[in-house]
Structures are given as C-alpha cells and as structure tokens.
Design a protein around this motif. Structure first.
Motif: not given
Length: 508
Positions: A38-41, A43-50, A74-79
């Motif tokens: 997971a890209d940075v954006e 991983k930031e989903a943790r705070e948004r979802v909480r 192995d698949l890149p994820k972003d946004s």
C-alpha cells in the motif's frame, strides 16, 4: 465472524486490477495494521476510516488487533479508493453489516472524516474491466464517479453519498433500509457539443483546407508551416470538427484515459479531444511518466488531435519521444519499479515558422535570418520525426484585400460529410483507416494503377525518400482516391500526395 472479504479494484495504468480487501479482527494488543504493498495515501486510510466510523455512530473495535490485507500483495495500490471497502470490511468482521450480502458487489470511494464519500479517479476503468470480463458484479461508487462508470453499456452501478447509505443496504439481519443517498445510476448521455469553431471562418487557404480534408479522411498526421499570423493555429483548432463521430468503444477508451487523469466531464462525452500543450512541456508531460506512471498529453489526445504549435521550440527529447507512438499508436513507459502501457492513437498536427524570424518567403516582409540560422532552426526537427509526418503543408500569408473581401469558405459540416464518406469506404474495404495500413496490407488495398506505380517510383528516386516516406505517400494517395470515389489509385492521386512531402525541403 472475525474475518471478512470485500472486493475492490486498484488502478495500474489503464487496467483496473481486482483487489480483495481482507480484514481480520483478533484478540491481543490493540493495533491497526495495513499490509499489501500500500502506498502512503492508502496507509492514511487507517485514520480516515477510524474517524468516519466514530462520527457515523458506528462501533470501531478499539480493543481488537485489526489486520487489513490488500491482496494480491505484489500489486501496487495507491489513492484513497480503498477507504470504503476497508470500512465495510471492519464492519462486516465485527458483525455490524452482513458479510455474506457483500458477495457480488465491488466498492471504491474515499471517506471524509464525517463519513461522506468523495470521488475517485479511474472509475470508468473499473466498469470497463467488469464489462470486458462479462461479470454481473454490481459497483458502488461515490457521486461523480458513479455517473462515469454508468456510461459503460449494461453496467450495474449504484451511487452512495455517505457511508451510512451503504451500511443500511447490508444489515446483518432483516431487509435493506431505504436511503435518500442510495440510488442506481443509469446514464443516458448524448454526445457533447463541439467547440463551434467552423472552417468557414478561415478565408482563403484552399490548399491547406484540402490537406485538412485528406488528413481527416485517412487519419494522417500533418505539419503546417508558414509565417506568423498566416492562419496555422486557426486551421489546427478546427481540425477535430472534421473527424468522424466517435464509436462507443472509442468514446469509452478516450474517457477512461481522461478519468484516470481526473479530467473527464460528462459534457465532453463522445467529443474528440484536442490537446495543445505549451512548447515548454517536458518529455514526461508529453508522453507520460512519473511514479506511479500517469498518461501524458499524447494519451489524453487518444482518438483525438494533438496540436503542437511552435514545433521547433519544444525540447528535442520531447519531440523525439513522439516517434514511437506516431508509428504504433501506443506508448510504453518502463521504469525500474514498474511498466505501464497507455494508448496514444492520436492525429498529430504541428505548426511552425519557416525560420527564426518567421518571414522566410513572406511577400510583405523581408527575412533577416542567415541561411545557417534557417538550417539550424529547421534542423531542430529530426529526419526520422519528419519521416513519420504524412502531410507537409505550406500556409502562406494572405493579402489584406483577400482577407477582408473574400467570402466565407466551405463549412465544417460539408467537409466532414466527405471525410466520413471516404473513411467509410476505407473501413468497408480494409476494416481500418488508411494511415493504419501496414506491410502487405498496403500492397493489397492501395490498388495502384500501373502508370501511378511508375510515377511514384520516379518521384521516390528523384526526391530521395526512405521506404517509410514512400509508403506514407502511397497511403495518402489511397485517401485522395477514396475522396474521389475511385476504386484504383491513379496518377493524379499520387501526384497530389507527392506535393504534400515537399513543404519543408522547399525552404532548406
């Protein structure tokens, strides 16, 4: 149940690859771990979802060890597209929504801290992927993205404005609750309006207009050369109006690229794009790149027009990068970490002055450039690039009397009808436009008369053309024959095509 699976899709170039969001709740030290490249954006989903779950009055499992896996790893994820499926996965794993009812659905959407859903890029690509696979899966998307996805024929798309709108549709027990923010989207969008620019506004320039007609009928690339203010930009800006109407598949491909870049609008649906980047654009801006790779101007002009004004002023690297897509219709961006391929089947129109001051050959003003300056200026365009441009057209300055007194020229509508008829002949004969003919297809479909073949051989030898130039002249001659309604390519058709390869060398 402490394990749940929610389906979504990642955007890799123009492909919307399937992603399974796996959520597991376990006893242990409270934590929220997100894995799966997971890209940075993401991983930031943790705070948004909480925050979204708490502000919506839903229970967030603070006392659990939360593990979210985005598979395949192995698949890149972003946004922020995975915010909604992650939130639903946590709710399903904690029993607040039905995990079994989520089967057969795919979700994407960015969450605000209050639980509202925000649009995501590439929604159209998700719907196209389902359409291509023949799947009956239903899509849930935010407003703005849902309307895009619903353009695909037969798509089953639902629009949700808020996280609670989605939660009410998948209760753990009982029937789904009605919600104002939840609705199925059926988009019946007609083709957008053209820019309204008409070739009748351009006075004179019969030769240049004829070249535009040939280029539109056969899908050929073109270079306009003339002094400043002679009308090159006016002609280029009206070129897209001569092209045939887009098919549904072409409109979907063009819209998918625009959606990936965040430039899609329903008002421009099925309207051929015209991209005109400034001459300071870099090679990456022109052909695409970055991390993750994004489409450039040539891909945004897919099934449309790429207009490069002041062509010699573009960086050399940017111009040389056009050579492959002009030939193949796609661009491959290879980087150490990943590789992406974007479509780039555009019609190229370039415009340039004949010399640095611009007045070489102009009747009303003397050129002050030395022969060496002219040679260096024109030399900014390499031979291999010029070889790939089918039509080299001179656009001379008009005398003031002709400019003021000449009647309006032929309208775009009339010329487009002839272009469409010629294009239809080519499609009926060979299944593609003349510019796309390759190899033995040229010999098979050119139908060159014997005298025309001899004429072409003589012209090629005297003018020193390459094999590519000779083939391109032959394809242009085939288009001229189609405009004339001729089954064979005659000497007159070849002679006209030959004239369009001499514009630049006349000033060398």
């Amino acid at each position: 149940m402490s394990l749940s699976l929610v389906q979504s899709r990642a955007q890799v170039a123009l492909e919307a690859a399937a992603v399974t969001v796996e959520v597991h709740l376990a006893n242990g030290l409270p934590s929220f771990t997100l894995v799966g490249l997971a890209d940075v954006e993401v991983k930031e989903a943790r705070e948004r979802v909480r925050s979204a779950l708490q502000n919506c009055g839903l229970e967030f499992p603070h006392n659990k060890r939360i593990t979210v896996n985005l598979a395949p790893a192995d698949l890149p994820k972003d946004s922020g597209r995975f915010d909604l499926p992650i939130a639903l996965g946590i709710l399903a794993a904690s029993g607040q929504v039905s995990a079994s009812r989520l089967a057969g659905w795919e979700f994407a959407g960015e969450l605000s801290l209050s639980g509202e859903l925000r649009p995501v890029r590439g929604a159209l690509a998700m719907s196209v992927a389902l359409y291509t696979a023949g799947a009956s899966t239903r899509l849930v998307l935010p407003p703005g993205s849902a309307e895009e996805a619903a353009l695909v024929p037969g798509a089953r798309v639902y629009r949700a404005k808020h996280l609670l709108d989605v939660v009410r549709q998948f209760p753990p027990e009982g029937e789904a609750e009605a919600s104002e923010g939840w609705s199925q989207v059926v988009t019946d969008v007609k083709a957008g309006e053209e820019t309204g620019l008409d070739l009748a506004d351009v006075k004179g320039h019969a030769g240049a207009k004829r070249a535009l007609e040939i280029a539109a009928a056969g899908g050929h690339s073109m270079l306009l050369m003339g002094p400043p203010g002679s009308g090159k930009s006016m002609l280029a800006q009206r070129f897209a109006g001569l092209l045939p109407a887009m098919t549904v598949d072409e409109a979907l491909e063009s819209a998918a690229v625009a959606s990936l870049s965040g430039r899609f609008s329903l008002e421009r649906w099925a309207v051929r794009p015209t991209c005109a980047p400034h001459h300071s654009a870099s090679a990456v801006a022109l052909v695409g790149g970055g991390s993750p790779p994004r489409p450039g101007e040539i891909s945004l002009a897919h099934h449309g027009v790429l207009f490069l004004d002041e062509l010699p002023e573009f960086p050399r690297a940017a111009l040389e990068a056009l050579r492959e897509p002009l030939e193949t219709g796609h661009i491959t961006i290879a980087r150490a970490a990943r590789r992406a391929e974007f479509p780039a089947r555009f019609q190229f129109v370039g415009a340039m002055n004949p010399c640095p001051c611009g007045f070489l050959g102009a009747p009303h003003k003397a050129c002050r450039c030395t022969p060496d300056q002219v040679s260096r200026y024109q030399g900014k365009l390499s031979g291999p690039l010029l070889d790939r441009i089918d039509l080299h057209v001179e656009v001379p300055s008009l005398p003031a009397q002709q400019l003021l007194e000449a009647p309006p020229g032929e309208s775009t509508v009339a010329i487009r009808a002839r272009c469409a008829a010629a294009r239809a002949l080519a499609m009926q004969r060979q299944g593609k436009a003349n510019h796309a003919l390759q190899g033995k297809e040229i010999d098979q479909h050119a139908r060159l008369a014997e005298a025309a073949g001899i004429f072409l051989q003589t012209a090629s030898a005297r003018l020193g053309w390459s094999a590519r130039s000779t083939h391109r002249v032959l394809k242009v001659a085939r288009t001229v024959a189609d405009l004339a309604g001729s089954a064979q390519t005659e000497v007159a058709h070849v002679a006209e095509a030959v004239q369009y390869r001499r514009g630049l060398t006349a000033h060398a």
